[in-house]
Design a protein around this motif. Structure first.
Motif, PDB file in Angstrom:
ATOM      1  N   THR A   1      -3.860 -10.465  -3.041  1.00 41.89           N
ATOM      2  CA  THR A   1      -3.499 -11.307  -4.174  1.00 41.89           C
ATOM      3  C   THR A   1      -2.003 -11.619  -4.115  1.00 41.89           C
ATOM      4  O   THR A   1      -1.265 -11.038  -3.305  1.00 41.89           O
ATOM      5  N   ARG A   2      -1.554 -12.485  -4.979  1.00 44.05           N
ATOM      6  CA  ARG A   2      -0.129 -12.845  -5.027  1.00 44.05           C
ATOM      7  C   ARG A   2       0.733 -11.600  -5.245  1.00 44.05           C
ATOM      8  O   ARG A   2       1.754 -11.420  -4.592  1.00 44.05           O
ATOM      9  N   SER A   3       0.307 -10.711  -6.142  1.00 45.60           N
ATOM     10  CA  SER A   3       1.113  -9.513  -6.410  1.00 45.60           C
ATOM     11  C   SER A   3       1.185  -8.595  -5.191  1.00 45.60           C
ATOM     12  O   SER A   3       2.198  -7.945  -4.966  1.00 45.60           O
TER      13      SER A   3
ATOM     14  N   LEU B   1       3.592 -10.189  -2.545  1.00 46.68           N
ATOM     15  CA  LEU B   1       4.994  -9.998  -2.899  1.00 46.68           C
ATOM     16  C   LEU B   1       5.548  -8.674  -2.388  1.00 46.68           C
ATOM     17  O   LEU B   1       6.756  -8.529  -2.214  1.00 46.68           O
ATOM     18  N   GLN B   2       4.676  -7.701  -2.136  1.00 46.42           N
ATOM     19  CA  GLN B   2       5.105  -6.388  -1.655  1.00 46.42           C
ATOM     20  C   GLN B   2       5.193  -6.311  -0.129  1.00 46.42           C
ATOM     21  O   GLN B   2       5.722  -5.352   0.400  1.00 46.42           O
TER      22      GLN B   2
ATOM     23  N   GLU C   1       4.335   1.378  -2.922  1.00 43.88           N
ATOM     24  CA  GLU C   1       4.440   0.262  -3.854  1.00 43.88           C
ATOM     25  C   GLU C   1       3.209  -0.625  -3.766  1.00 43.88           C
ATOM     26  O   GLU C   1       2.692  -1.092  -4.780  1.00 43.88           O
TER      27      GLU C   1
ATOM     28  N   ARG D   1      -0.935  -1.474  -6.382  1.00 43.98           N
ATOM     29  CA  ARG D   1      -1.550  -2.758  -6.725  1.00 43.98           C
ATOM     30  C   ARG D   1      -3.064  -2.763  -6.552  1.00 43.98           C
ATOM     31  O   ARG D   1      -3.724  -3.729  -6.913  1.00 43.98           O
TER      32      ARG D   1
ATOM     33  N   ASP E   1       3.230 -14.065   3.526  1.00 46.81           N
ATOM     34  CA  ASP E   1       2.847 -15.092   2.567  1.00 46.81           C
ATOM     35  C   ASP E   1       2.597 -16.429   3.256  1.00 46.81           C
ATOM     36  O   ASP E   1       1.611 -17.102   2.985  1.00 46.81           O
TER      37      ASP E   1
END
Length: 120
Positions: free
Chosen positions: A99-101, A104-105, A46, A50, A111
């Motif tokens: 990055t933020r995306s 999130l994974q 996943e 990205r 974070d």
């Protein structure tokens, strides 16, 4: 170099305030390599989605740990892989690449380590 790869490196260079694209590329290679080695299960695939293909392949390299690293140990490992890095500069390097995306994974806690609470 594909446009997506070029744009990714430009973003890493800007976020990391690196003087050269070579510095940005160093961080862009080390961080996915360590992430891939220390993430377990489906999170690797996943997360790889990205990144541009070059860095996704680095992340998906055959090296894989039996258990994930904590965020703090991840930063220490990054510092050990980058010549002349300290934990503070390694945290900067990781923050320039993630990055933020991507955050999130990652498992819970990454974070907050990089000054971003994404759980809200």
């Amino acid at each position: 170099m594909t446009l997506r790869t070029e744009a990714f490196l430009d973003r890493v260079q800007e976020r990391g305030n690196y003087e050269t694209q070579q510095e940005a590329e160093r961080a862009a290679r080390v961080v996915p390599a360590l992430l891939g080695a220390h993430l377990v299960g489906e999170e690797r695939a996943e997360l790889a989605a990205r990144f541009p293909e070059t860095y996704a392949l680095i992340l998906l390299s055959p090296l894989q740990a039996a258990e994930p690293l904590s965020p703090e140990r991840f930063v220490r490992a990054t510092a050990a892989w980058i010549e002349g890095a300290t934990e503070k500069t390694a945290k900067w390097d990781v923050g320039a690449v993630l990055t933020r995306s991507v955050l999130l994974q990652l498992p819970v806690g990454f974070d907050l380590l990089f000054g971003r609470s994404l759980s809200t």
